[in-house]
Design an enzyme around this catalytic site. Structure first.
Site, short mmCIF file in Angstrom:
data_model
loop_
_atom_site.label_atom_id
_atom_site.label_comp_id
_atom_site.label_asym_id
_atom_site.label_seq_id
_atom_site.Cartn_x
_atom_site.Cartn_y
_atom_site.Cartn_z
N ARG A 50 0.86 -1.19 0.00
CA ARG A 50 0.00 0.00 0.00
C ARG A 50 0.90 1.24 0.00
O ARG A 50 0.65 2.21 -0.71
CB ARG A 50 -0.95 0.01 1.21
CG ARG A 50 -1.65 1.36 1.38
CD ARG A 50 -2.92 1.34 2.22
NE ARG A 50 -2.89 0.45 3.35
CZ ARG A 50 -2.21 0.65 4.49
NH1 ARG A 50 -1.48 1.74 4.64
NH2 ARG A 50 -2.26 -0.24 5.46
N TYR A 102 -16.55 16.67 -14.94
CA TYR A 102 -17.01 15.29 -14.99
C TYR A 102 -18.09 15.07 -13.93
O TYR A 102 -17.95 15.52 -12.79
CB TYR A 102 -15.80 14.38 -14.73
CG TYR A 102 -16.13 12.92 -14.71
CD1 TYR A 102 -16.49 12.25 -15.88
CD2 TYR A 102 -16.07 12.19 -13.53
CE1 TYR A 102 -16.78 10.90 -15.86
CE2 TYR A 102 -16.35 10.83 -13.51
CZ TYR A 102 -16.72 10.21 -14.67
OH TYR A 102 -17.00 8.87 -14.65
N ASP A 174 -7.74 18.61 -14.06
CA ASP A 174 -8.03 17.25 -14.51
C ASP A 174 -7.67 17.21 -16.00
O ASP A 174 -8.35 17.79 -16.84
CB ASP A 174 -9.53 16.95 -14.28
CG ASP A 174 -9.90 15.53 -14.68
OD1 ASP A 174 -9.23 14.95 -15.55
OD2 ASP A 174 -10.90 15.01 -14.15
N LYS A 199 -8.81 6.32 -19.30
CA LYS A 199 -9.14 6.86 -20.62
C LYS A 199 -7.92 6.76 -21.56
O LYS A 199 -7.48 5.67 -21.81
CB LYS A 199 -9.65 8.29 -20.45
CG LYS A 199 -10.68 8.45 -19.29
CD LYS A 199 -11.97 7.69 -19.49
CE LYS A 199 -12.83 7.58 -18.23
NZ LYS A 199 -13.16 8.83 -17.58
C1 LIG Z 1 -13.67 9.22 -16.28
C2 LIG Z 1 -13.27 10.51 -15.71
C3 LIG Z 1 -13.02 10.65 -14.34
C4 LIG Z 1 -13.21 9.50 -13.37
O1 LIG Z 1 -12.25 8.51 -13.56
P1 LIG Z 1 -12.51 6.95 -13.26
O2 LIG Z 1 -11.24 6.33 -13.71
O3 LIG Z 1 -13.71 6.54 -14.03
O4 LIG Z 1 -12.74 6.84 -11.79
C5 LIG Z 1 -12.59 11.87 -13.87
N1 LIG Z 1 -12.44 12.93 -14.72
C6 LIG Z 1 -12.69 12.83 -16.03
C7 LIG Z 1 -12.51 14.02 -16.90
C8 LIG Z 1 -13.12 11.63 -16.58
O5 LIG Z 1 -13.37 11.54 -17.88
#
Ligand SMILES: *Cc1c(COP(=O)(O)O)cnc(C)c1O
Length: 386
Positions: A50, A102, A174, A199
């Site tokens: 961890r 998001y 982000d 993604k």
């Molecule tokens: C998908 C997404 C998230 C969340 O991520 P996960 O891996 O699904 O938990 C956060 N920000 C953006 C812009 C996203 O597209």
């Protein structure tokens, strides 16, 4: 960490390269929870997975380097990464988020951090003069997505960074939609970059993961402490998969973007299409700003069909492009933000920020652009109400 001039080389040789024990060219999957210690009280590099794992460490070093940061952190999902970052704040602190963040980020603040008295406000971060006036003493951070999901709105990173610096706020970006190949927010004054590595960084729709990068040692220590305390870490196998995926990031993204540019052009000239949102189009909101801070417009496109097209029928008529949550994989995906990714945002707020029921979001894959275009063409013509 080695320094390479070219980002393409960094993708493959950056972070920690290979295995010093066996000379394997790839960092092995250290599938272990614990490590033998020499004796009690003696300093150890690895003690418990961890806290730290060599495979995860390779990924963490890599994202730090790619984002021009000093330290990286890998989590079990993008939301776990955001949870760790938001855990920096205390009761009565307020975080400003950009419009169209998001849906899950909104939900996390609205329904979870709300329990702890951490507040949020939604502001138009594209208008930095107004933003500057909205900074009350309880505001401690600004969190933006640029392009923001799903209207691909562009926020000026340098301008928001100036506002954040002026008021002593943390600036969090982000960077999921762009990746460090296209945009590196830490170079534009951001303090923290967050990724849903699920993604584009993962890129094959087979891993759920989150990453954080920072450029300040003190902040890195705080996040490391939270990561180890709350424990939402990424496992060794998924860490390995991400290092593997990142090696082809630029090759994949070049094709993603080339396809997206063709499709955005096609959609903007189609009589059925009311509006196209794509930051790579010259008449798009924030086109010039995006050009200044990013390599290109990315590969996410949103668009609206005119009212005489049946959107349900459109989705049903697609044969190649799959209706699914998520984005950034090699396959093209399409989604309906109002009922899917942004359903957790109340209807009134959705209308206010422009996420209409007719909005379609397309994650352009790396298939043949002609095949994607033909699929869209067919589905649009099938959905016309005559
Ligand atoms: C998908 C997404 C998230 C969340 O991520 P996960 O891996 O699904 O938990 C956060 N920000 C953006 C812009 C996203 O597209």
């Amino acid at each position: 960490m080695a320094e390479y001039k070219d980002f393409n080389t960094e993708l493959i040789h950056g972070g920690i390269y290979g295995d010093k024990y066996t000379k394997a060219v790839n960092v092995p999957i250290y599938q272990t929870s614990t490590y033998e210690q020499e004796g009690i009280g003696e300093e150890v590099k690895w003690e418990y997975s961890r806290t730290g794992n060599p495979t995860r460490a390779a990924l963490e070093a890599l994202i730090a380097e790619l984002e021009s940061g000093t330290d990286g952190f890998a989590f079990g999902s993008g939301m776990a990464a955001l949870t760790a970052v938001l855990s920096l704040f205390k009761t009565d602190d307020r975080i400003i988020i950009s419009k169209n963040v998001y849906g899950g980020t909104f939900r996390l603040l609205d329904k979870v951090f709300d329990h702890f008295g951490i507040k949020y406000s939604i502001e138009d971060t594209t208008d930095t003069d107004t933003l500057d006036k909205k900074i009350a003493p309880d505001v401690k951070a600004i969190l933006v997505e640029t392009p923001a999901n799903p209207l691909l709105t562009i926020t000026d990173l340098d301008a928001v960074s100036a506002v954040a610096k002026k008021h002593g706020l943390l600036f969090i970006v982000d960077n999921t939609f762009m990746t460090p190949y296209i945009q590196r927010p830490l170079e534009h004054g951001a303090d923290i970059v967050v990724h849903s590595a699920t993604k584009y960084l993962g890129g094959h729709s087979d891993v759920v993961a989150g990453l954080v990068a920072v450029k300040d040692k003190e902040l890195a220590e705080k996040i490391a402490f939270i990561q180890n305390s709350s424990g939402g870490v990424l496992g060794p196998f998924d860490s390995f998969l991400l290092v593997r995926s990142i090696k082809t990031l630029s090759v994949r993204l070049d094709r993603h973007v080339e396809n997206a540019e063709k499709i955005a052009e096609f959609l903007s000239n189609h009589k059925a299409v009311k509006k196209v949102y794509y930051p790579g189009l010259k008449d798009a909101q924030g086109y010039e700003i995006n050009k200044k801070q990013a390599k290109n417009g990315g590969a996410m496109i949103s668009f609206e069909l005119y009212e005489n097209y049946d959107i349900k029928k459109f989705f049903k008529s697609l044969k190649l492009v799959a209706l699914a949550e998520s984005l950034g994989g090699v396959e093209s995906l399409v989604c309906h933000p109002a009922s899917m990714t942004h359903a957790s945002i109340p209807y009134e707020i959705r209308q206010k920020v422009g996420i209409t029921d007719g909005l379609i979001r397309l994650s352009v894959g790396i298939e043949s652009a002609d095949d994607i275009l033909n699929d869209l063409k067919n589905a649009i013509s099938e959905s016309e109400v005559k």
